[in-house]
Design a protein around this motif. Structure first.
Motif, mmCIF file in Angstrom:
data_model
loop_
_atom_site.group_PDB
_atom_site.id
_atom_site.type_symbol
_atom_site.label_atom_id
_atom_site.label_comp_id
_atom_site.label_asym_id
_atom_site.label_seq_id
_atom_site.Cartn_x
_atom_site.Cartn_y
_atom_site.Cartn_z
ATOM 1 N N GLY A 4 1.925 2.352 12.865
ATOM 2 C CA GLY A 4 3.530 2.389 12.762
ATOM 3 C C GLY A 4 3.808 3.494 11.762
ATOM 4 N N PHE A 5 5.221 3.964 11.588
ATOM 5 C CA PHE A 5 5.849 4.631 10.598
ATOM 6 C C PHE A 5 5.367 6.166 10.727
ATOM 7 C CE2 PHE A 5 4.873 5.625 5.937
ATOM 8 C CZ PHE A 5 6.266 5.865 5.601
ATOM 9 N N ILE A 6 4.086 6.441 10.997
ATOM 10 C CA ILE A 6 3.656 7.707 11.000
ATOM 11 C C ILE A 6 3.777 8.640 12.417
ATOM 12 C CG2 ILE A 6 2.029 7.276 9.149
ATOM 13 C CD1 ILE A 6 -0.155 7.849 10.964
ATOM 14 N N GLY A 49 10.614 7.403 8.017
ATOM 15 C CA GLY A 49 11.220 6.941 6.781
ATOM 16 C C GLY A 49 10.838 5.589 6.662
ATOM 17 N N ARG A 50 11.326 4.920 5.245
ATOM 18 C CA ARG A 50 10.685 3.744 4.953
ATOM 19 C C ARG A 50 11.000 2.511 5.770
ATOM 20 N NH1 ARG A 50 8.402 2.924 -0.132
ATOM 21 N NH2 ARG A 50 7.459 1.403 1.080
ATOM 22 N N ASN A 51 9.900 1.557 6.094
ATOM 23 C CA ASN A 51 10.001 0.442 6.980
ATOM 24 C C ASN A 51 10.181 1.101 8.729
ATOM 25 O OD1 ASN A 51 9.869 -1.131 4.846
ATOM 26 N ND2 ASN A 51 12.138 -0.681 4.563
ATOM 27 N N GLY A 52 9.899 2.248 8.648
ATOM 28 C CA GLY A 52 9.759 2.784 9.938
ATOM 29 C C GLY A 52 8.923 2.295 11.232
ATOM 30 N N ILE A 87 0.982 -1.105 0.030
ATOM 31 C CA ILE A 87 0.020 -0.008 0.071
ATOM 32 C C ILE A 87 0.933 1.377 0.090
ATOM 33 C CG2 ILE A 87 -1.887 1.444 1.375
ATOM 34 C CD1 ILE A 87 -3.025 -0.973 -0.107
ATOM 35 N N THR A 88 1.953 1.150 0.818
ATOM 36 C CA THR A 88 2.757 2.335 0.640
ATOM 37 C C THR A 88 3.279 2.813 -0.744
ATOM 38 O OG1 THR A 88 3.179 1.721 2.979
ATOM 39 C CG2 THR A 88 4.576 3.621 2.129
ATOM 40 N N ASN A 89 3.700 1.885 -1.105
ATOM 41 C CA ASN A 89 4.187 2.108 -2.596
ATOM 42 C C ASN A 89 3.094 2.364 -3.722
ATOM 43 O OD1 ASN A 89 6.787 0.973 -1.813
ATOM 44 N ND2 ASN A 89 6.479 -1.113 -2.454
HETATM 45 N N1 ASP Z 1 4.574 1.264 5.583
HETATM 46 C C1 ASP Z 1 5.759 1.775 5.537
HETATM 47 C C2 ASP Z 1 6.813 1.382 4.490
HETATM 48 O O1 ASP Z 1 6.409 0.505 3.752
HETATM 49 C C3 ASP Z 1 6.448 1.747 7.124
HETATM 50 C C4 ASP Z 1 6.533 0.158 7.416
HETATM 51 O O2 ASP Z 1 5.916 -0.790 6.771
HETATM 52 O O3 ASP Z 1 7.357 -0.009 8.365
HETATM 53 O O4 ASP Z 1 7.763 1.691 4.434
#
Ligand code: ASP
Length: 457
Positions: free
Chosen positions: A185-187, A199-202, A41-43
């Protein structure tokens, strides 16, 4: 009390969400959960904003895809009666997203700040659904929008967290001990209340911040692999899970591309001495990897091997650098101005050249700034040339036990030599926990397998 974080791979569709939320419900300890956006979804959100910015109405297609993915999971997770209410809540968010994307299309501009707002929808949509599902299963669950509790500066795209301020907000908000909090997460949010992201994967980082704030016993990061492996399993077939890692080893491995946890994750937990465990949602009985400050008994000198691909080196060479202070400072100053991240540096004691390794996509920018900053040195021939070499790979050999142990580098280099692998640069920090080498990308598979065979077996 524990924090459990589930990433996109554990939340790919309705079925996976159900399985993941079953793990949450089976947990006997009092806990908090942190969720990423659904897989992909983020992509899609990023793609939609890029299309809208360039005036391409294809962003509407991404919007349809995003809507379908969420609606499908709602249809899987809820009874027909329950579906209309939850779809209403989700469509409220989707309408807002549509309006923002339309705004971007009209002005054909999407700043990093707006990008963060767009990306925030992924976690908000997913947590809305997950919290509703847990409630329908009889749990007293409540969604928490992390923008209210994780406070950052306004460095949009990858903000820096004000930890103490965030800890206060978190403790204030997560007060009720019998509520199951479902945290995005992440936000995050800036001091002025503007949406930011870590940041990505945050999301891993979000989980460790929550864990540190609430003094949890453990932070669990649930992903789709059994734990941190000795090497990339796609390249080294007989790599295996490392059961225990020291914090330093885990940080080195995560920084050098063992993509299991976000490199920042361990920072808040170290201070509070909270262990972090990596677990697999697809194989819940696997013991995982535990990362903690406890001493790790291990016979092997090397714990794991990681690598970073698509790197280049920039070699600044010249007789005039010898014994003249300040050249290195000009080089690093130029790279800082260019916002180029230096991954590795080597300088031989002859001082004849300085070699900097960075990601290949940053090389052009680096060169432009270096040539400008070192114009005088180049003109006066103090610097003879600046060379670039692309298609390289950094291999990092990591292990707590390497400290003070003799013969490791000898063995490492002779094993690579015997396999006819040419080493272009070497660096070892004084912690002696990491030896990094630069090789040509074409040698990567051979090098990783040779090192694994020599040291790990
Ligand atoms: N959804 C965000 C991303 O794909 C953050 C995460 O998944 O950790 O970067």
């Amino acid at each position: 009390m524990k924090v459990q974080k589930f990433g996109g791979s554990s939340l790919a569709d309705g079925q996976r969400i159900k399985k993941t939320l079953q793990i949450v419900q089976d947990e006997k300890t009092n806990h908090y959960i942190v969720l990423s956006a659904m897989k992909g979804i983020t992509n899609l959100l990023i793609k939609a904003s890029e299309n809208a910015e360039s005036g391409n109405s294809d962003y509407k297609k991404q919007l349809i895809q995003i809507t379908e993915i969420h609606y499908n999971s709602i249809e899987y997770l809820f009874s027909t009666d329950e579906q209309s209410l939850i779809k209403e809540n989700v469509s409220y968010l989707l309408d807002e997203l549509k309006d923002i994307l339309h705004g971007i299309e009209l002005v054909q501009e999407c700043s990093l700040r707006t990008g963060d707002l767009i990306m925030s929808f992924g976690e908000r949509l997913n947590c809305t659904i997950a919290a509703a599902h847990l409630n329908c299963c009889g749990r007293k669950a409540r969604m928490i929008d992390a923008r209210e509790i994780i406070i950052t500066d306004d460095n949009y795209g990858s903000s820096h967290v004000f930890l103490e301020d965030s800890y206060l907000k978190i403790r204030e908000k997560l007060k009720d001990s019998d509520t199951l909090y479902v945290i995005t997460g992440f936000i995050s949010g800036s001091e002025k209340g503007i949406t930011t992201t870590l940041g990505r994967n945050g999301s891993d980082y979000t989980a460790s911040i929550i864990g540190a704030a609430m003094n949890s016993e453990i932070v669990e990061i649930w992903t789709d692999v059994d734990g941190v492996l000795t090497a990339d399993p796609r390249i080294v077939k007989n790599s295996f899970v490392i059961p225990r890692l020291s914090i330093e080893e885990a940080m080195e491995l995560s920084y050098f591309g063992a993509e299991v946890i976000h490199p920042y994750t361990l920072m808040p937990t170290i201070d509070k001495n909270i262990p972090v465990k990596i677990k697999n949602t697809l194989n819940t009985t696997a013991p995982g990897t535990i990362i903690s400050t406890d001493p790790v008994e291990r016979e092997r000198a090397i714990t794991g091997i990681a690598s970073i691909d698509s790197v280049s080196f920039i070699n600044v060479e010249g007789g005039g650098m010898l014994g003249i202070p300040g050249v290195a400072s000009s080089i690093f100053g130029a790279l800082a101005e260019a916002e180029v991240n230096i991954i590795m540096i080597t300088q031989a004691s002859s001082e004849h050249s300085i070699c900097i390794v960075c990601r290949s996509f940053e090389v052009e920018r680096a060169l432009k700034h270096l040539n400008k900053k070192l114009e005088y040195e180049i003109k006066t021939k103090k610097i003879n040339r600046i060379d670039v070499r692309n298609n390289l790979e950094i291999i990092a050999v990591i292990g707590e036990n390497m400290k003070g142990m003799t013969g490791i580098s000898g063995k490492l280099f002779s094993s690579l030599g015997n396999s006819e692998i040419n080493i272009l640069a070497i660096a070892q920090g004084s912690s002696e926990r990491n030896i990094s080498l630069v090789i040509e990308s074409k040698d990567k598979i051979k090098a990783l397998n040779t090192i694994h065979k020599t040291f790990i077996g």
